[in-house]
Design a protein around this motif. Sequence first.
Motif, PDB file in Angstrom:
ATOM      1  N   ALA A 278       9.878  -3.493   6.987  1.00 13.25           N
ATOM      2  CA  ALA A 278       8.880  -2.520   7.533  1.00 13.25           C
ATOM      3  C   ALA A 278       8.572  -1.524   6.550  1.00 13.25           C
ATOM      4  O   ALA A 278       7.772  -0.553   6.464  1.00 13.25           O
ATOM      5  CB  ALA A 278       9.451  -1.748   8.761  1.00 13.25           C
ATOM      6  N   VAL A 279       9.356  -1.560   5.155  1.00 12.33           N
ATOM      7  CA  VAL A 279       9.147  -0.550   4.044  1.00 12.33           C
ATOM      8  C   VAL A 279       7.838  -0.653   3.593  1.00 12.33           C
ATOM      9  O   VAL A 279       7.146   0.523   3.384  1.00 12.33           O
ATOM     10  CB  VAL A 279      10.058  -0.802   3.100  1.00 12.33           C
ATOM     11  CG1 VAL A 279       9.821  -0.137   1.715  1.00 12.33           C
ATOM     12  CG2 VAL A 279      11.596  -0.237   3.428  1.00 12.33           C
ATOM     13  N   PRO A 280       6.951  -1.597   3.272  1.00 14.71           N
ATOM     14  CA  PRO A 280       5.653  -1.481   2.641  1.00 14.71           C
ATOM     15  C   PRO A 280       4.989  -1.020   3.796  1.00 14.71           C
ATOM     16  O   PRO A 280       3.721  -0.243   3.478  1.00 14.71           O
ATOM     17  CB  PRO A 280       5.271  -3.089   2.592  1.00 14.71           C
ATOM     18  CG  PRO A 280       6.756  -3.703   2.345  1.00 14.71           C
ATOM     19  CD  PRO A 280       7.545  -3.066   3.196  1.00 14.71           C
ATOM     20  N   PHE A 281       4.928  -1.201   5.220  1.00 14.92           N
ATOM     21  CA  PHE A 281       4.080  -0.635   6.117  1.00 14.92           C
ATOM     22  C   PHE A 281       4.299   0.599   6.251  1.00 14.92           C
ATOM     23  O   PHE A 281       3.374   1.458   6.500  1.00 14.92           O
ATOM     24  CB  PHE A 281       4.593  -1.314   7.354  1.00 14.92           C
ATOM     25  CG  PHE A 281       3.461  -0.959   8.627  1.00 14.92           C
ATOM     26  CD1 PHE A 281       2.123  -1.343   8.354  1.00 14.92           C
ATOM     27  CD2 PHE A 281       4.117  -0.961   9.749  1.00 14.92           C
ATOM     28  CE1 PHE A 281       1.284  -1.011   9.440  1.00 14.92           C
ATOM     29  CE2 PHE A 281       3.010  -0.589  11.004  1.00 14.92           C
ATOM     30  CZ  PHE A 281       1.753  -0.628  10.688  1.00 14.92           C
ATOM     31  N   ALA A 282       5.484   1.162   5.853  1.00 13.48           N
ATOM     32  CA  ALA A 282       5.803   2.452   6.398  1.00 13.48           C
ATOM     33  C   ALA A 282       5.026   3.376   5.068  1.00 13.48           C
ATOM     34  O   ALA A 282       4.471   4.513   5.284  1.00 13.48           O
ATOM     35  CB  ALA A 282       7.556   2.875   5.706  1.00 13.48           C
ATOM     36  N   ALA A 283       5.114   2.892   3.910  1.00 15.30           N
ATOM     37  CA  ALA A 283       4.277   3.335   2.732  1.00 15.30           C
ATOM     38  C   ALA A 283       2.807   3.418   3.178  1.00 15.30           C
ATOM     39  O   ALA A 283       2.200   4.246   2.760  1.00 15.30           O
ATOM     40  CB  ALA A 283       4.362   2.875   1.310  1.00 15.30           C
ATOM     41  N   TRP A 284       2.291   2.310   3.709  1.00 17.73           N
ATOM     42  CA  TRP A 284       0.908   2.038   4.024  1.00 17.73           C
ATOM     43  C   TRP A 284       0.436   3.281   5.050  1.00 17.73           C
ATOM     44  O   TRP A 284      -0.426   3.723   5.025  1.00 17.73           O
ATOM     45  CB  TRP A 284       0.518   0.710   4.578  1.00 17.73           C
ATOM     46  CG  TRP A 284      -0.979   0.633   4.781  1.00 17.73           C
ATOM     47  CD1 TRP A 284      -1.827   0.309   3.881  1.00 17.73           C
ATOM     48  CD2 TRP A 284      -1.472   0.692   6.047  1.00 17.73           C
ATOM     49  NE1 TRP A 284      -3.166   0.203   4.385  1.00 17.73           N
ATOM     50  CE2 TRP A 284      -2.748   0.515   5.743  1.00 17.73           C
ATOM     51  CE3 TRP A 284      -1.001   0.931   7.270  1.00 17.73           C
ATOM     52  CZ2 TRP A 284      -3.861   0.365   7.037  1.00 17.73           C
ATOM     53  CZ3 TRP A 284      -1.948   1.041   8.507  1.00 17.73           C
ATOM     54  CH2 TRP A 284      -3.247   0.887   8.239  1.00 17.73           C
ATOM     55  N   LEU A 285       1.214   3.456   6.034  1.00 11.40           N
ATOM     56  CA  LEU A 285       1.097   4.400   7.151  1.00 11.40           C
ATOM     57  C   LEU A 285       1.048   5.765   6.619  1.00 11.40           C
ATOM     58  O   LEU A 285       0.218   6.576   7.081  1.00 11.40           O
ATOM     59  CB  LEU A 285       2.027   4.161   8.188  1.00 11.40           C
ATOM     60  CG  LEU A 285       2.032   3.047   9.159  1.00 11.40           C
ATOM     61  CD1 LEU A 285       3.271   2.894   9.945  1.00 11.40           C
ATOM     62  CD2 LEU A 285       0.764   3.207  10.119  1.00 11.40           C
ATOM     63  N   ALA A 286       1.947   6.111   5.518  1.00 12.92           N
ATOM     64  CA  ALA A 286       1.870   7.244   4.945  1.00 12.92           C
ATOM     65  C   ALA A 286       0.905   7.618   3.722  1.00 12.92           C
ATOM     66  O   ALA A 286       0.752   8.605   3.365  1.00 12.92           O
ATOM     67  CB  ALA A 286       3.386   7.431   4.187  1.00 12.92           C
ATOM     68  N   GLY A 287      -0.126   6.896   3.797  1.00 11.42           N
ATOM     69  CA  GLY A 287      -1.238   6.871   2.766  1.00 11.42           C
ATOM     70  C   GLY A 287      -0.750   6.498   1.495  1.00 11.42           C
ATOM     71  O   GLY A 287      -1.503   7.145   0.364  1.00 11.42           O
ATOM     72  N   ARG A 288       0.309   6.015   1.030  1.00 17.68           N
ATOM     73  CA  ARG A 288       0.817   5.938  -0.159  1.00 17.68           C
ATOM     74  C   ARG A 288       0.643   4.559  -1.137  1.00 17.68           C
ATOM     75  O   ARG A 288       0.962   4.281  -2.016  1.00 17.68           O
ATOM     76  CB  ARG A 288       2.276   5.912  -0.445  1.00 17.68           C
ATOM     77  CG  ARG A 288       2.647   7.303   0.037  1.00 17.68           C
ATOM     78  CD  ARG A 288       4.370   7.597   0.090  1.00 17.68           C
ATOM     79  NE  ARG A 288       4.435   8.929   0.848  1.00 17.68           N
ATOM     80  CZ  ARG A 288       5.475   8.962   1.887  1.00 17.68           C
ATOM     81  NH1 ARG A 288       6.254   7.918   1.927  1.00 17.68           N
ATOM     82  NH2 ARG A 288       5.455  10.005   2.887  1.00 17.68           N
ATOM     83  N   VAL A 289      -0.157   3.693  -0.321  1.00 17.93           N
ATOM     84  CA  VAL A 289      -0.662   2.368  -0.667  1.00 17.93           C
ATOM     85  C   VAL A 289      -2.303   2.465  -0.933  1.00 17.93           C
ATOM     86  O   VAL A 289      -2.839   2.316   0.133  1.00 17.93           O
ATOM     87  CB  VAL A 289      -0.121   1.061   0.171  1.00 17.93           C
ATOM     88  CG1 VAL A 289      -0.565  -0.172  -0.284  1.00 17.93           C
ATOM     89  CG2 VAL A 289       1.268   1.233   0.510  1.00 17.93           C
ATOM     90  N   PRO A 290      -2.660   2.174  -2.300  1.00 18.66           N
ATOM     91  CA  PRO A 290      -3.853   2.597  -2.547  1.00 18.66           C
ATOM     92  C   PRO A 290      -4.687   1.061  -2.447  1.00 18.66           C
ATOM     93  O   PRO A 290      -3.984   0.103  -1.992  1.00 18.66           O
ATOM     94  CB  PRO A 290      -4.123   2.826  -4.070  1.00 18.66           C
ATOM     95  CG  PRO A 290      -2.752   2.259  -4.502  1.00 18.66           C
ATOM     96  CD  PRO A 290      -1.832   2.353  -3.321  1.00 18.66           C
ATOM     97  N   GLY A 291      -6.101   1.186  -2.261  1.00 15.31           N
ATOM     98  CA  GLY A 291      -6.853  -0.134  -2.109  1.00 15.31           C
ATOM     99  C   GLY A 291      -7.467  -0.171  -0.994  1.00 15.31           C
ATOM    100  O   GLY A 291      -7.449   0.517   0.114  1.00 15.31           O
TER     101      GLY A 291
END
Length: 309
Positions: A278-291
Motif C-alpha cells: 500500500a506504500v505507493p498508493f499512500a504516496a499517490w493519495l497524498a499527492g506525492r506521485v507526479p504524472g
Amino acid sequence: MTPSTAVPAHVPTAEDVRAAADRISIHARRTPVLHAQVDGRTLTLKLEHLQLTGAFKLRGALNALLAGPKAGRVITASGGNHGLGVATAARLLGIEAVVYVPETVPDAKARRLEASGAEVVRVGEHYAVAAAAARKYAETTGVRYLHAYDDPFVVAGQGTIGHEIAMDAPDCDTVAVAVGGGGLVAGVRLGCGGRRVVAVEPEGCQSLHAALAAGEPVDAPVDSVAASALGAARVGDVPFAVLRRNPVTPVLVSDAEILAARDRLWEEFRIAAEPAAAVPFAAWLAGRVPGDDPCLVICGANADWRPAD
C-alpha cells in the motif's frame, strides 16, 4: 565521510531485464494491470499481488536460479516474501531451499514458507540478523547464498515488472514502487522504458533516503508497520549502483498513511494488500506521485489483517 566509489562487478542493464523476462516467462505469471479512477483522478495498478506466492519476489528468485551458477541447494534470508519466492522457485526447478527469517516474521508468511517445502530457520529480531546467520551458514557449508536484493540477477528479475508495465500500460508516464533494499525499484527503473520512477519509503525505514544523503549505502533505522517487507537496514550495493546511473524520485509516507491506503485498497478494489504493497498508493493519495497517468505497483498480499475500525 567520503562516499564509496566501489562499483559491483556487474551492474544490471535494461538488456538484462529483457533477458530475464524471456527466461522466467514459462514459470512466472504475467500479472494484469487495472486502469481506474479514484477521487476523480486517473491511475493504473500493477496487480503483482496476484503473482505466484502472492508477491513479486518470485521473479528475481527465478531469474537468479535460472541464470546463475547451477546448484542442487540454495540458502537465503528473508522477511518473508523473498523466502517464499526462493522456496517456490527452487521447488519449480527441483532445488532444495533453506530460508532464514527473523523471529518476528508475520505468521501468514511463516505458514506459507513452512508449507512450501523449504527448511525454515528463525533467527533474530530483524532481517539483518537473519541474513548474517544465513550467510555464515552458507559460507560454512559451501552452499550458494541468494541475496534478497543485492544480486544483479535478482534486480533484473524484479525489473520484469517494469518491462510488463511498459508493454501493457504504455500510456503510463510514472511508476511508483515501494522500497526496502532497493532491488524492486532498481529493476523497475531499468525495465520501464525511461518513465519517471517514484521510490516510496516509510518514514521509519529510509534505507534509500539515507544512501542518497550519504552518497553510498549506509545503515538506517528500521521501525515501521511495513518493516516485515521493507525492513532492510541498508540499501544494496547493486541497486544503488543502478540508481546512481538511473535516478529516481524519493518520497516518504507515514505509517498512518500506509494503513489508511491499505484500507482504501480494500474499500475501492477489494485488494487485501500487505502494508508494504500500500506504500505507493499512500504516496499517490497524498499527492506525492507526479504524472497524469501513474502506475502503482501493488507488490504483495501476504499478511493477516482486517480493515481498521
